[in-house]
Design an enzyme around this catalytic site. Sequence first.
Site, mmCIF file in Angstrom:
data_model
loop_
_atom_site.group_PDB
_atom_site.id
_atom_site.type_symbol
_atom_site.label_atom_id
_atom_site.label_comp_id
_atom_site.label_asym_id
_atom_site.label_seq_id
_atom_site.Cartn_x
_atom_site.Cartn_y
_atom_site.Cartn_z
ATOM 1 N N SER A 1 0.859 -1.188 0.000
ATOM 2 C CA SER A 1 0.000 0.000 0.000
ATOM 3 C C SER A 1 0.893 1.235 0.000
ATOM 4 O O SER A 1 1.997 1.204 0.563
ATOM 5 C CB SER A 1 -0.872 0.031 1.261
ATOM 6 O OG SER A 1 -1.501 1.296 1.387
ATOM 7 N N TYR B 1 -1.630 -0.458 10.110
ATOM 8 C CA TYR B 1 -1.788 -0.950 8.731
ATOM 9 C C TYR B 1 -0.572 -0.555 7.889
ATOM 10 O O TYR B 1 -0.021 -1.375 7.135
ATOM 11 C CB TYR B 1 -3.069 -0.357 8.156
ATOM 12 C CG TYR B 1 -3.291 -0.613 6.682
ATOM 13 C CD1 TYR B 1 -3.862 -1.809 6.237
ATOM 14 C CD2 TYR B 1 -2.965 0.356 5.723
ATOM 15 C CE1 TYR B 1 -4.079 -2.039 4.884
ATOM 16 C CE2 TYR B 1 -3.182 0.134 4.376
ATOM 17 C CZ TYR B 1 -3.732 -1.070 3.956
ATOM 18 O OH TYR B 1 -3.950 -1.286 2.617
HETATM 19 P P1 NAP Z 1 -11.583 -5.438 0.343
HETATM 20 O O1 NAP Z 1 -12.492 -4.939 -0.713
HETATM 21 O O2 NAP Z 1 -11.867 -5.085 1.772
HETATM 22 O O3 NAP Z 1 -11.502 -7.046 0.209
HETATM 23 C C1 NAP Z 1 -10.726 -7.763 1.123
HETATM 24 C C2 NAP Z 1 -10.750 -9.224 0.755
HETATM 25 O O4 NAP Z 1 -9.884 -9.901 1.679
HETATM 26 C C3 NAP Z 1 -12.109 -9.874 0.863
HETATM 27 O O5 NAP Z 1 -12.254 -10.772 -0.214
HETATM 28 C C4 NAP Z 1 -12.044 -10.643 2.179
HETATM 29 O O6 NAP Z 1 -12.794 -11.854 2.162
HETATM 30 C C5 NAP Z 1 -10.575 -11.012 2.236
HETATM 31 N N1 NAP Z 1 -10.074 -11.258 3.571
HETATM 32 C C6 NAP Z 1 -10.055 -10.434 4.657
HETATM 33 N N2 NAP Z 1 -9.504 -11.043 5.709
HETATM 34 C C7 NAP Z 1 -9.144 -12.283 5.275
HETATM 35 C C8 NAP Z 1 -8.551 -13.396 5.896
HETATM 36 N N3 NAP Z 1 -8.184 -13.369 7.201
HETATM 37 N N4 NAP Z 1 -8.338 -14.529 5.161
HETATM 38 C C9 NAP Z 1 -8.705 -14.575 3.848
HETATM 39 N N5 NAP Z 1 -9.293 -13.552 3.212
HETATM 40 C C10 NAP Z 1 -9.511 -12.417 3.919
HETATM 41 O O7 NAP Z 1 -10.062 -5.006 0.077
HETATM 42 P P2 NAP Z 1 -9.366 -4.345 -1.241
HETATM 43 O O8 NAP Z 1 -9.568 -2.895 -1.167
HETATM 44 O O9 NAP Z 1 -9.730 -5.103 -2.437
HETATM 45 O O10 NAP Z 1 -7.834 -4.603 -0.862
HETATM 46 C C11 NAP Z 1 -7.098 -5.713 -1.338
HETATM 47 C C12 NAP Z 1 -5.641 -5.527 -0.928
HETATM 48 O O11 NAP Z 1 -5.154 -4.304 -1.436
HETATM 49 C C13 NAP Z 1 -5.433 -5.490 0.587
HETATM 50 O O12 NAP Z 1 -4.231 -6.139 0.928
HETATM 51 C C14 NAP Z 1 -5.317 -3.997 0.871
HETATM 52 O O13 NAP Z 1 -4.580 -3.732 2.035
HETATM 53 C C15 NAP Z 1 -4.612 -3.523 -0.380
HETATM 54 N N6 NAP Z 1 -4.816 -2.084 -0.629
HETATM 55 C C16 NAP Z 1 -6.059 -1.578 -0.881
HETATM 56 C C17 NAP Z 1 -6.208 -0.197 -1.081
HETATM 57 C C18 NAP Z 1 -7.536 0.450 -1.350
HETATM 58 O O14 NAP Z 1 -7.617 1.695 -1.354
HETATM 59 N N7 NAP Z 1 -8.608 -0.303 -1.599
HETATM 60 C C19 NAP Z 1 -5.092 0.640 -1.001
HETATM 61 C C20 NAP Z 1 -3.850 0.075 -0.737
HETATM 62 C C21 NAP Z 1 -3.726 -1.288 -0.559
HETATM 63 P P3 NAP Z 1 -14.247 -12.011 2.920
HETATM 64 O O15 NAP Z 1 -15.091 -10.868 2.436
HETATM 65 O O16 NAP Z 1 -14.762 -13.302 2.473
HETATM 66 O O17 NAP Z 1 -13.948 -11.989 4.372
#
Ligand code: NAP
Length: 248
Positions: free
Chosen positions: A143, A157
Amino acid sequence: MSKTILITGASRGIGHSTAVLAGALGWSVSVNYATNASAAGQTVAAVKSAGGNAIAIQADVTDETAVIALFDATREAFGPIDGFVNNAGIVAPGSALADMDFARLKRIFDTNVLGAYLCAREAARHMSRSRGGNGGSIVNLSSAAARLGAPNEYVDYAGSKGAIDTLTIGLSKELGPEGVRVNAVRPGLIDTEIHASGGKPDRAAVLGKQTPLGRPGTADEVAESIIWLLSDASSYVTGAIIDVTGGR
Ligand code: NAP
């Protein structure tokens, strides 16, 4: 060439988008999720209608037995794993470090660091040539917070994602001779449901306006960079950490 790809946290957001783009290339995708079976089922259906093959596998990335079973089940379903996306990650509501309780800190580091390291370990075991694998590509989700620090919001985080950058650097050196490339993508403000879980559903929309590109990014825009790193088009790229942040 068809590939077998495992994506953690692919029931929604960036993981979902990556799965669907992989499907459009005709790849086989193992769609991991923690709790939301119906959303994971929708990802599987979307991958199939894009032209790929997919199965959903429940596993909490903090559970070692479940993570081992996740990789084994993927290999059993689709054959040797060619690509792994270390994507599952969480945030908690914005707060100063002084106000964070131990349970929150433990949950963030258990999921984002220990979980990601466990999954990377299994990927290394499955994909390394000296262990019977075919080599391949690992993409870790870091991130922009890793370099911004996220003060008064999520220093926990941010630190957990700093660990992902370091993992990427070290593991790329460890696994290069094994035929496995290891890279990271550092998203900025991307419009997904992760912000609602941090208590601010409109966070990306509001703060995205302050980026040089003047808007938040989409999950598809991050997925494009992940797919490139998984593909043979990036065959000489390893140890790279790619910002997908609109210039933030
Ligand atoms: P998101 O929409 O909140 O989705 C998170 C996913 O992770 C969901 O499918 C959830 O599954 C799964 N998950 C959570 N805890 C878990 C666990 N303990 N074991 C297995 N699966 C788990 O997140 P996103 O925004 O797509 O982010 C994806 C990645 O990108 C993350 O690593 C995040 O830190 C990184 N990121 C995101 C952003 C942003 O702005 N969105 C920015 C920087 C980095 P369930 O729903 O089934 O629990």
